[in-house]
Design an enzyme around this catalytic site. Structure first.
Site, PDB file in Angstrom:
ATOM      1  NE  ARG A   1      56.931  51.127  45.360  1.00 45.82           N
ATOM      2  CZ  ARG A   1      57.556  52.295  45.412  1.00 45.82           C
ATOM      3  NH1 ARG A   1      58.072  52.743  46.543  1.00 45.82           N
ATOM      4  NH2 ARG A   1      57.711  53.016  44.324  1.00 45.82           N
TER       5      ARG A   1
ATOM      6  CB  THR B   1      63.484  57.143  50.884  1.00 50.55           C
ATOM      7  OG1 THR B   1      62.498  57.348  49.902  1.00 50.55           O
ATOM      8  CG2 THR B   1      63.839  55.678  50.934  1.00 50.55           C
TER       9      THR B   1
ATOM     10  CB  THR C   1      60.021  55.657  50.987  1.00 51.12           C
ATOM     11  OG1 THR C   1      60.047  57.002  50.537  1.00 51.12           O
ATOM     12  CG2 THR C   1      59.124  54.845  50.059  1.00 51.12           C
TER      13      THR C   1
ATOM     14  CG  ASP D   1      57.959  56.229  43.283  1.00 48.34           C
ATOM     15  OD1 ASP D   1      58.484  57.295  42.899  1.00 48.34           O
ATOM     16  OD2 ASP D   1      58.326  55.637  44.320  1.00 48.34           O
TER      17      ASP D   1
ATOM     18  CB  SER E   1      60.441  51.035  44.391  1.00 47.01           C
ATOM     19  OG  SER E   1      61.345  51.550  45.340  1.00 47.01           O
ATOM     20  CB  SER E   2      64.941  53.790  42.764  1.00 40.10           C
ATOM     21  OG  SER E   2      64.420  54.240  41.548  1.00 40.10           O
TER      22      SER E   2
ATOM     23  N   GLY F   1      67.033  58.437  48.297  1.00 45.40           N
ATOM     24  CA  GLY F   1      67.527  59.258  47.190  1.00 45.40           C
ATOM     25  C   GLY F   1      66.795  59.063  45.887  1.00 45.40           C
TER      26      GLY F   1
HETATM   27  O1  DON Z   1      60.544  54.026  45.807  1.00 44.59           O
HETATM   28  C1  DON Z   1      61.225  54.923  45.317  1.00 44.59           C
HETATM   29  O2  DON Z   1      62.070  54.736  44.493  1.00 44.59           O
HETATM   30  C2  DON Z   1      61.024  56.347  45.801  1.00 44.59           C
HETATM   31  N1  DON Z   1      59.684  56.502  46.305  1.00 44.59           N
HETATM   32  C3  DON Z   1      62.055  56.651  46.846  1.00 44.59           C
HETATM   33  C4  DON Z   1      61.964  58.094  47.304  1.00 44.59           C
HETATM   34  C5  DON Z   1      63.198  58.559  47.976  1.00 44.59           C
HETATM   35  O3  DON Z   1      64.168  57.861  48.103  1.00 44.59           O
HETATM   36  C6  DON Z   1      63.192  59.974  48.439  1.00 44.59           C
HETATM   37  N2  DON Z   1      64.333  60.187  49.291  1.00 44.59           N
HETATM   38  N3  DON Z   1      65.005  61.041  49.495  1.00 44.59           N
END
Ligand code: DON
Length: 573
Positions: free
Chosen positions: A99, A374, A392, A416, A445-446, A466
């Protein structure tokens, strides 16, 4: 027609029913030995070539990740970060956290003005939005720890794709066109991602010479070729010239980290997913823990009762996510408690079937006003080793800036963090102080690169992009496969719901709920809102096209790629 004939017809109809009630989704793609499901066809191909040469799933993942950095600049990257979940056939598991990190000069109020208001755009566009990239360090740590082929061999396909270029198809061109307006504002990006100032077209060849040189430096010198090389120097110089705060010492200090993955059980299946600084594993395990007390299979897919309990479970899991989780080097929530059967049973006891729980009644920060790149890939090799990797730039094409001479698009992962407790980020996530900005801290993060086993055997590899809708999408693919016996493609294609505590809204994809189901949910007090598509699930099922089904011929692996985005392929041999 005699009685006997009628009863035969009825019997035949009943016998045929299991086939007749299948949803309208194509069969998963089968392969015998190895499989890669990724967001770009040329990256999937590069990965399968590595597998065919005898490389393991980690080798293939490295080749795919570098290839995506060239062919899928939307989200494939070396200027961003992510997570990799690994499992070997013998049951060993690993998790690599690469990350991004906040620059050393970052402060909690970085994106606020003198009045303490969050300044829109500062954390999403331009150099101030950029976190220290982690991808190169993560891929190197993975290769040194688990790889079997030399770095040069794994990076060669990416270098060739950058140096010699590749022919854009319609989906590639359409996707690049989405960034055109911002590319035009950043000359280094415009020089690569626009063709004489206009968007690239189908059939044209996209060559990325600077990116090829950056990749060659990494291929020659490993992580030092990036973090202590020309790329870092150029990025830091461009950052300084354009209002950013990245320093060379931020690059030198960056390390990818090995962590223990987060595990939990659901109806006899074992889920292996991402620990903090991702919230993915916690949200997935906490939600599934709550859901394990309901007979989802009997309630029925997309019934009002199923949608209600799913929403209520997600509401509670995201509430805990948003208030408690953050970088484990800085904050120490009791993750084991959050996913424990005792705690999830307690949460279940607070769910009532006849009415929705107002999100505000769960307590926490008070939201202020309202406010996605992502990609995920899944790999299984001939030995049964598996990699689930999500990485991502945050937004598609990240912060939409590229340091001159590098060819590297930079992330906007700083968004984030919680720019200010109570103020939503671009995913509408409202978070507390645990995810506040601090020097060298990793934003929550997700991303949820996940694996599923049963009786010690790998059965599924799954993940998706997503943003905040990542964990809820993975959960629905899992319950579709486990509770509703869907094939992998049916489980991936089926319309989804989403709920994230705040805003207090039950989101639904087109056709996810019938009009009378929505009326029943509204009568319980849910506020419903239709949303577009944000996910691209990439998944592999081991053994059969559906859990508990029989294999087709000699195929052992079955892949599915979400139709919600236009690029990518399931490739195997
Ligand atoms: O880490 C995360 O949760 C976000 N930066 C992810 C971003 C993401 O999935 C965008 N995608 N469409």
């Amino acid at each position: 027609m005699g009685r006997r004939t009628i009863s035969l017809v009825i019997t035949a109809a009943l016998l045929l029913q299991p086939l007749a009630v299948r949803a309208a989704a194509p069969a998963p793609v089968g392969a015998e030995h190895g499989m890669v499901v990724s967001a770009h066809r040329l990256a999937s191909e590069a990965g399968v070539e590595v597998l065919k040469k005898g490389g393991n799933a980690v080798d293939a993942a490295i080749a795919v990740a570098y290839a995506l950095a060239v062919t899928y600049p939307e989200a494939g990257n070396i200027g961003g970060g992510g997570f990799m979940t690994v499992r070997w056939r013998d049951g060993r598991e690993a998790f690599i956290d690469f990350r991004e990190e906040a620059p050393g000069a970052a402060t909690a109020t970085l994106y606020q003005n003198a009045k303490g208001e969050v300044v829109p755009g500062l954390s999403t566009r331009g150099y101030l939005a950029v976190g220290v990239p982690g991808t190169v360090a993560g891929l190197e740590l993975a290769r040194q720890s688990f790889g079997s082929l030399p770095r040069g061999e794994l990076m060669a396909p990416a270098i060739a794709l950058a140096r010699d270029g590749f022919i854009l198809d319609q989906a590639d061109a359409d996707f690049l066109a989405e960034g055109a307006e911002d590319f035009a504002k950043d000359p280094p990006s415009a020089a690569v991602f626009l063709h004489d100032g206009r968007p690239w077209r189908k059939g044209e060849r996209l060559v990325q010479t600077d990116l090829a040189h950056t990749l060659e430096a990494i291929s020659d010198r490993g992580a030092d070729g990036f973090y202590r090389g020309e790329a870092a120097r150029r990025i830091v110089a461009a950052s300084g010239a354009h209002g950013g705060i990245l320093s060379l010492s931020d690059f030198e200090a960056y390390r990818a980290l090995s962590r223990a993955p987060l595990d939990c059980d659901y109806r006899g299946y074992h889920i292996v997913s991402a620990p903090p600084p991702s919230s993915g594993g916690v949200v997935i395990c906490e939600t599934l823990g709550i859901l394990s007390g309901y007979p989802l299979g009997q309630m029925g897919f997309a019934s009002s009762s199923e949608a209600h309990v799913l929403t209520e479970a997600l509401r509670r899991a995201y509430h805990d996510r948003n208030l408690e989780l953050g970088d484990p080097a800085f904050v120490h929530p009791d993750v084991a408690r959050l996913i424990s059967p005792a705690y999830t049973a307690q949460l279940r006891a607070g769910i009532f079937m006849d009415h929705a729980t107002p999100s505000a009644s769960l307590g926490g920060v008070t939201p202020s006003h309202e406010g996605t790149s992502t990609t995920h890939f899944s790999i299984v090799d001939a030995q049964g080793d598996a990699v689930s990797l999500t990485y991502t730039l945050n937004d598609w094409f990240g912060a939409r800036v590229m340091a001159p001479g590098t060819g590297v698009l930079l992330n906007d992962e700083m968004d984030d963090f919680s720019s200010k407790p109570g103020v939503p980020n671009q995913f509408g996530l409202v978070e507390g102080a645990n995810n506040a900005i601090a020097p060298r801290k990793r934003p929550l993060s997700s991303m949820s690169p996940s694996l599923v086993t049963r009786d010690g055997q790998l059965v599924m590899v799954v993940g998706t992009p997503g943003g905040s809708r990542i964990p809820s999408a993975v959960i629905q693919v899992l319950i579709n496969a486990i509770d509703y016996d869907m094939t992998l493609t049916e489980a991936v294609d089926a319309p989804r719901l989403h709920e994230q505590w705040l805003p207090d809204i039950l989101y639904y994809e087109p056709f996810a709920l019938s009009a009378d189901t929505m009326a029943a949910l509204a009568a319980k007090g849910h506020r419903l809102q239709q949303v577009g598509y944000d996910n691209q699930v990439a998944a592999i099922l081991v053994g059969a096209p559906a859990l508990g089904a029989k294999p087709v011929g000699s195929d052992r692996l079955y892949g599915a790629l979400d139709p919600r985005l236009p690029t990518g392929s399931v490739d195997g041999y």
